[in-house]
Scaffold this active site. Structure first.
Site, mmCIF file in Angstrom:
data_model
loop_
_atom_site.group_PDB
_atom_site.id
_atom_site.type_symbol
_atom_site.label_atom_id
_atom_site.label_comp_id
_atom_site.label_asym_id
_atom_site.label_seq_id
_atom_site.Cartn_x
_atom_site.Cartn_y
_atom_site.Cartn_z
ATOM 1 N NE ARG A 1 65.947 98.550 53.218
ATOM 2 C CZ ARG A 1 66.136 97.762 54.246
ATOM 3 N NH1 ARG A 1 67.342 97.631 54.748
ATOM 4 N NH2 ARG A 1 65.141 97.088 54.788
ATOM 5 N NE ARG A 2 63.832 95.505 50.836
ATOM 6 C CZ ARG A 2 63.681 94.601 51.786
ATOM 7 N NH1 ARG A 2 64.069 93.374 51.573
ATOM 8 N NH2 ARG A 2 63.122 94.910 52.948
ATOM 9 N N GLY B 1 55.219 101.869 72.481
ATOM 10 C CA GLY B 1 54.231 101.679 71.411
ATOM 11 C C GLY B 1 53.040 102.603 71.498
ATOM 12 C CB VAL C 1 55.750 101.426 62.240
ATOM 13 C CG1 VAL C 1 55.015 102.652 62.769
ATOM 14 C CG2 VAL C 1 56.261 100.570 63.399
ATOM 15 C CB ILE D 1 51.503 103.230 76.421
ATOM 16 C CG1 ILE D 1 51.305 101.718 76.350
ATOM 17 C CG2 ILE D 1 51.032 103.769 77.761
ATOM 18 C CD1 ILE D 1 52.164 100.940 77.338
ATOM 19 C CD GLU E 1 63.435 97.998 67.328
ATOM 20 O OE1 GLU E 1 63.858 98.820 66.520
ATOM 21 O OE2 GLU E 1 62.280 98.054 67.796
ATOM 22 C CD GLU F 1 53.430 109.401 73.592
ATOM 23 O OE1 GLU F 1 53.242 110.553 73.968
ATOM 24 O OE2 GLU F 1 53.860 108.500 74.350
ATOM 25 C CE LYS G 1 61.045 100.886 73.055
ATOM 26 N NZ LYS G 1 60.506 99.523 72.951
HETATM 27 P P1 NDP Z 1 60.745 97.784 59.411
HETATM 28 O O1 NDP Z 1 62.093 97.166 59.298
HETATM 29 O O2 NDP Z 1 59.556 96.902 59.330
HETATM 30 O O3 NDP Z 1 60.574 98.914 58.276
HETATM 31 C C1 NDP Z 1 61.601 99.785 57.939
HETATM 32 C C2 NDP Z 1 61.224 100.513 56.649
HETATM 33 O O4 NDP Z 1 62.231 101.465 56.350
HETATM 34 C C3 NDP Z 1 61.085 99.611 55.429
HETATM 35 O O5 NDP Z 1 59.973 99.974 54.674
HETATM 36 C C4 NDP Z 1 62.365 99.881 54.626
HETATM 37 O O6 NDP Z 1 62.186 99.784 53.240
HETATM 38 C C5 NDP Z 1 62.605 101.316 54.985
HETATM 39 N N1 NDP Z 1 64.009 101.705 54.854
HETATM 40 C C6 NDP Z 1 65.091 101.116 55.410
HETATM 41 N N2 NDP Z 1 66.201 101.785 55.058
HETATM 42 C C7 NDP Z 1 65.807 102.801 54.271
HETATM 43 C C8 NDP Z 1 66.491 103.834 53.578
HETATM 44 N N3 NDP Z 1 67.818 103.938 53.647
HETATM 45 N N4 NDP Z 1 65.766 104.706 52.844
HETATM 46 C C9 NDP Z 1 64.429 104.593 52.758
HETATM 47 N N5 NDP Z 1 63.722 103.630 53.400
HETATM 48 C C10 NDP Z 1 64.417 102.746 54.127
HETATM 49 O O7 NDP Z 1 60.748 98.616 60.769
HETATM 50 P P2 NDP Z 1 59.518 98.933 61.736
HETATM 51 O O8 NDP Z 1 58.396 99.470 60.952
HETATM 52 O O9 NDP Z 1 59.282 97.789 62.631
HETATM 53 O O10 NDP Z 1 60.163 100.070 62.664
HETATM 54 C C11 NDP Z 1 60.340 101.376 62.183
HETATM 55 C C12 NDP Z 1 60.745 102.283 63.334
HETATM 56 O O11 NDP Z 1 59.721 102.260 64.324
HETATM 57 C C13 NDP Z 1 62.022 101.881 64.068
HETATM 58 O O12 NDP Z 1 62.670 103.045 64.522
HETATM 59 C C14 NDP Z 1 61.507 101.091 65.256
HETATM 60 O O13 NDP Z 1 62.403 101.097 66.351
HETATM 61 C C15 NDP Z 1 60.265 101.904 65.581
HETATM 62 N N6 NDP Z 1 59.267 101.178 66.325
HETATM 63 C C16 NDP Z 1 58.843 99.963 65.911
HETATM 64 C C17 NDP Z 1 57.867 99.285 66.606
HETATM 65 C C18 NDP Z 1 57.391 97.939 66.207
HETATM 66 O O14 NDP Z 1 56.630 97.322 66.982
HETATM 67 N N7 NDP Z 1 57.772 97.422 65.023
HETATM 68 C C19 NDP Z 1 57.278 99.868 67.822
HETATM 69 C C20 NDP Z 1 57.774 101.186 68.165
HETATM 70 C C21 NDP Z 1 58.738 101.804 67.440
HETATM 71 P P3 NDP Z 1 61.872 98.375 52.510
HETATM 72 O O15 NDP Z 1 60.550 97.940 53.083
HETATM 73 O O16 NDP Z 1 61.755 98.709 51.071
HETATM 74 O O17 NDP Z 1 62.977 97.484 52.878
HETATM 75 N N1 HSE Z 2 61.194 96.107 69.339
HETATM 76 C C1 HSE Z 2 60.425 96.948 70.185
HETATM 77 C C2 HSE Z 2 59.815 96.113 71.292
HETATM 78 C C3 HSE Z 2 59.346 97.633 69.400
HETATM 79 O O1 HSE Z 2 59.843 94.882 71.196
HETATM 80 O O2 HSE Z 2 59.334 96.680 72.264
HETATM 81 C C4 HSE Z 2 58.586 98.652 70.202
HETATM 82 O O3 HSE Z 2 59.382 99.746 70.523
#
Ligand code: NDP
Ligand code: HSE
Length: 463
Positions: free
Chosen positions: A50-51, A137, A19, A139, A193, A132, A208
Site C-alpha cells: 500500500r505504502r 504458523g 510475513v 507447524i 492480526e 499451509e 482456522k
Molecule cells: P501485515 O499487516 O503485517 O502486512 C500486510 C501487508 O499487506 C503490508 O505490507 C501492506 O502494505 C500490504 N497491503 C495491505 N493492503 C494492501 C493492498 N490493498 N494492496 C497491496 N498491499 C496491501 O500482515 P501480516 O504479514 O501479519 O499477515 C499477512 C497474512 O498472513 C494475513 O492473512 C495473516 O492472517 C496471515 N498470517 C499472519 C501471521 C502472523 O504471525 N503475522 C501468521 C499466520 C498467518 P503496507 O506495508 O505498505 O501497508
Molecule cells: N494472529 C494469528 C495468531 C497469527 O495470533 O495466531 C497466526 O495465524
C-alpha cells in the site's frame, strides 16, 4: 500448463508486512538452495504494497501499488498472498487462479469464507492452491491432513491455534500480567492480526477451525458454521479459580465427529439456531436414527495442568489429531510471527514451483462427505461454575436442585466460607449448552445466589 524445465519460476508477492518481509528475506538468503530443491530458480518479479515509501529494505523497482496489474502480468507464474482480509485478496487470487497462476496464501479469513470459489477457480484452470501458513504458523499440519492422513478416518482435531490469545492467557496465568499490556506486546511481536479483535474475539481461531474441519472431515465448513467465543470475558478471577483446582485456561479449537439428529439430540432444543447446518449426504446412521455429523467450536476452556496443552505457552500452538488407524498425534511449534509463518509459505512455494517444473498438481478440494455441523446447543461439554452465595444452611441443596431439574449432573462441589458469604464451585458432567444455559439462568435468580462469578467449559478430562 506450459513446462518450466530450466526456466525461472516468477513470483508476485502481494503484501510485505510481518510475513511478507520474512518471505523476501528467506527467498534471498536461500536462493541457491531453493533453485536446487525446485529444479529452477525462484525469482520475485514484483511486490505489491500500500505504502511503497515504507519499504526501504526491498529493491524499489520491485514495488508497486497496483496489485491487480502485477497479478495479471505475463511475468508471473505464482502469486503469494500475504495481505490478509477478504478484499482485495479474494479478487486478486481468483484472477490469478483463473489465469492458471498457482497461489500460495496465509489468509485464513479468506479461506474460511471463500474456499469453495477459490477451489473451483483452481480446478477450472488446473492451478495449485496451497495454504499451509493459514493455520498454526510454522507447524506442518494442513499437508498431513490433506495428504498424509488422506487414507485414514480422522475423528477429532483439537488444539491451540491462535498464538496471540495463548500469549495473553499464558501471561495472565504465569505472571498475572494485564490483558491490555500483553495484547500490546503480542502486536509488537507481530503475532496479532491487523485488527487484533480478530484474535481476542476468536474470529481467527474460528477461521482456522473451519479450515481444519473441512480438511479433516472432507466437508465444506465455513467460519459461520463454527461456534465462537473469544477470551475477552476471561477474567483474572477465572484464571485464579482454574489454578485453585489444578487447571489452566486455554482458547481451544475443537473439531470432532459426533452424532447429529438422533433421538438423544432431538430432546434438548429447538429453534432455527439449533438446526444442523451444512446439508450433506448424512454420513453413517446409527441405531437411534442419528447420522454422523461434526461439531466445530472455539471457546476458552479449563484444562488440567497435567494435560499436554497446558504446557503450550506464549505464541506456540499445538494440535492433537486422532484418527482410526493412526491413533493420536500431536503437532507442536511456533504458531505466529513473521519468520515461522514465512517458513510455511516457502514450503508451499517450493511445492507449487516443483509442480510447475514437473507439470504436476497438488491436491484438490475434497468435500465429498458433506457432513452436517451439529449446533452448539446440542453439544455436550463439562462446565466449571463459580458462584458467590449466602453462607447458610440449605443453600447447597437449593442450588443442587436446579441442576437436577435441568438434568445437569454434578461431578464435584467445593465450598469456601468467607465472613458473611461463601464461594461455591461446581464442576458438572457433560451437559448440553442449552441445558447449562437454562440452569445458570435459574441459579442466577435464586435469592441465595449473590453472583454467578464465572461459567467456563472444562475440557481434557473424562466425562
Ligand atoms: P501485515 O499487516 O503485517 O502486512 C500486510 C501487508 O499487506 C503490508 O505490507 C501492506 O502494505 C500490504 N497491503 C495491505 N493492503 C494492501 C493492498 N490493498 N494492496 C497491496 N498491499 C496491501 O500482515 P501480516 O504479514 O501479519 O499477515 C499477512 C497474512 O498472513 C494475513 O492473512 C495473516 O492472517 C496471515 N498470517 C499472519 C501471521 C502472523 O504471525 N503475522 C501468521 C499466520 C498467518 P503496507 O506495508 O505498505 O501497508
Ligand atoms: N494472529 C494469528 C495468531 C497469527 O495470533 O495466531 C497466526 O495465524
Amino acid at each position: 500448463m506450459a513446462s518450466h524445465e530450466g526456466k525461472p519460476i516468477r513470483v508476485a508477492l502481494l503484501g510485505c508486512g510481518t510475513v511478507g518481509t520474512e518471505v523476501v528475506r528467506l527467498l534471498t538468503d536461500q536462493a541457491a538452495d531453493l533453485t536446487a530443491r525446485v529444479g529452477a530458480p525462484v525469482e520475485v518479479t514484483g511486490i505489491a504494497v500500500r505504502r511503497p515509501n515504507k519499504h526501504r529494505d526491498v529493491p524499489a523497482e520491485l514495488l508497486t501499488t497496483d496489485a491487480a496489474a502485477l497479478v495479471a502480468s505475463d511475468d508471473v507464474d505464482v502469486v503469494v498472498e500475504v495481505i490478509g482480509g477478504i478484499e482485495p485478496a479474494r479478487t486478486l487470487l481468483l484472477a490469478a487462479l483463473r489465469a492458471g497462476k498457482s497461489v500460495v496464501t496465509a489468509n485464513k479469513a479468506l479461506l474460511a469464507e471463500h474456499s469453495a470459489e477459490l477451489f473451483e477457480a483452481s480446478d477450472a484452470s488446473g492451478a495449485d492452491l496451497y495454504f499451509e501458513a493459514a493455520v498454526a504458523g510454522a507447524i506442518p499440519l494442513l499437508r498431513p491432513l490433506r495428504e498424509s492422513l488422506a487414507g485414514d478416518r480422522i475423528t477429532r482435531v483439537m488444539g491451540i491455534v491462535n498464538g496471540t490469545t495463548n500469549f495473553i492467557l499464558s501471561g495472565m496465568d504465569s505472571t498475572g500480567a494485564g490483558y491490555a499490556e500483553t495484547l500490546e506486546e503480542a502486536t509488537r511481536l507481530g503475532y496479532a492480526e491487523a485488527d487484533p479483535t480478530a484474535d481476542v474475539d476468536g474470529f481467527d481461531a474460528a477461521s482456522k477451525a473451519a479450515i481444519l474441519a473441512s480438511l479433516a472431515f472432507h466437508s465444506r465448513v465455513t467460519a459461520a458454521d463454527v461456534h465462537r467465543e473469544g477470551i475477552a470475558s476471561v477474567s483474572a478471577a477465572d484464571i485464579a479459580a482454574a489454578k485453585a483446582l489444578g487447571r489452566t485456561v486455554k482458547l481451544l479449537a475443537i473439531c470432532e465427529r459426533v452424532p447429529v439428529g438422533g433421538a438423544e439430540n432431538q430432546t434438548t432444543v429447538g429453534g432455527a439456531e439449533d438446526q444442523a447446518t451444512v446439508g450433506g449426504n448424512g454420513g453413517r446412521t446409527s441405531a437411534d436414527g442419528a447420522t454422523e455429523g461434526i461439531s466445530v467450536r472455539v471457546h476458552p476452556a479449563m484444562i488440567p495442568t497435567s494435560h499436554p496443552l497446558a504446557s503450550v505457552h506464549g505464541a506456540f500452538n499445538a494440535v492433537f489429531v486422532e484418527a482410526d488407524a493412526a491413533g493420536e498425534m500431536m503437532f507442536y511449534g511456533q504458531g505466529a510471527g513473521g519468520a515461522p509463518t514465512a517458513s510455511a509459505v516457502l514450503g508451499d512455494l517450493v511445492a507449487v514451483a516443483r509442480n510447475r517444473v514437473h507439470q504436476g498438481r497438488g491436491p484438490r478440494e475434497s468435500a465429498y462427505a458433506a457432513l452436517p455441523v451439529r449446533p452448539m446447543g446440542q453439544t455436550p461439554t463439562r462446565y466449571h461454575i463459580s458462584l458467590d452465595v449466602a453462607d447458610r444452611a440449605g443453600v447447597l441443596s437449593q442450588v443442587a436442585a436446579v441442576f437436577a431439574e435441568h438434568d445437569v449432573s454434578i461431578a464435584a462441589v467445593r465450598q469456601e466460607g468467607r465472613v458473611d458469604d461463601a464461594s461455591l464451585v461446581i464442576v458438572t458432567h457433560a451437559a448440553t449448552d442449552a441445558a447449562l444455559r437454562s440452569t445458570v439462568d435459574k441459579i442466577g435468580g435464586l435469592p441465595v445466589v449473590r453472583e454467578v462469578v464465572s461459567v467456563m467449559r472444562v475440557e481434557g478430562e473424562e466425562t
